[in-house]
Motif scaffolding. Sequence first.
Motif, mmCIF file in Angstrom:
data_model
loop_
_atom_site.group_PDB
_atom_site.id
_atom_site.type_symbol
_atom_site.label_atom_id
_atom_site.label_comp_id
_atom_site.label_asym_id
_atom_site.label_seq_id
_atom_site.Cartn_x
_atom_site.Cartn_y
_atom_site.Cartn_z
ATOM 1 N N ASN A 184 4.728 3.654 2.957
ATOM 2 C CA ASN A 184 4.298 2.354 2.451
ATOM 3 C C ASN A 184 3.898 1.480 3.630
ATOM 4 O OD1 ASN A 184 4.825 2.917 -0.291
ATOM 5 N ND2 ASN A 184 6.992 2.562 0.068
ATOM 6 N N ASP A 188 -2.865 0.635 -4.038
ATOM 7 C CA ASP A 188 -2.041 -0.554 -4.203
ATOM 8 C C ASP A 188 -2.349 -1.125 -5.586
ATOM 9 O OD1 ASP A 188 -4.334 -2.137 -4.016
ATOM 10 O OD2 ASP A 188 -3.735 -3.157 -2.190
ATOM 11 N N LEU A 206 0.840 -1.190 0.000
ATOM 12 C CA LEU A 206 0.000 0.000 0.000
ATOM 13 C C LEU A 206 0.876 1.242 0.000
ATOM 14 C CD1 LEU A 206 -3.079 0.656 0.267
ATOM 15 C CD2 LEU A 206 -2.599 1.071 2.677
ATOM 16 N N SER A 243 2.000 -2.573 4.682
ATOM 17 C CA SER A 243 1.384 -3.853 4.338
ATOM 18 C C SER A 243 0.486 -4.320 5.491
ATOM 19 C CB SER A 243 2.453 -4.898 4.028
ATOM 20 O OG SER A 243 3.286 -5.082 5.150
#
Length: 84
Positions: free
Chosen positions: A47, A71, A31, A49
Amino acid sequence: MPKENNNSINVFPTITNNIITIQLKEKPKDLAIKVFNSIGDLLLVKNSSLLETQIDLGTFQNGIYYIHIADQSLFKTFKVVKID
């Protein structure tokens, strides 16, 4: 190409003096979270996850910010107001 998906992302609160939380219903692979000011300057890139990520706007000036979340399968932009 990613498509806009309103149901899988939640950003709150939309009026804040400090922290905003980004929640996803499904775990993202990679993401990308970008924060822009009202004139389009990129101020922050993060970023994640994780299903839940927090962004600290505490050092930003009062104003309107746009949180762009993307994403491989989704994207969405949220408007957040930073106040003291």
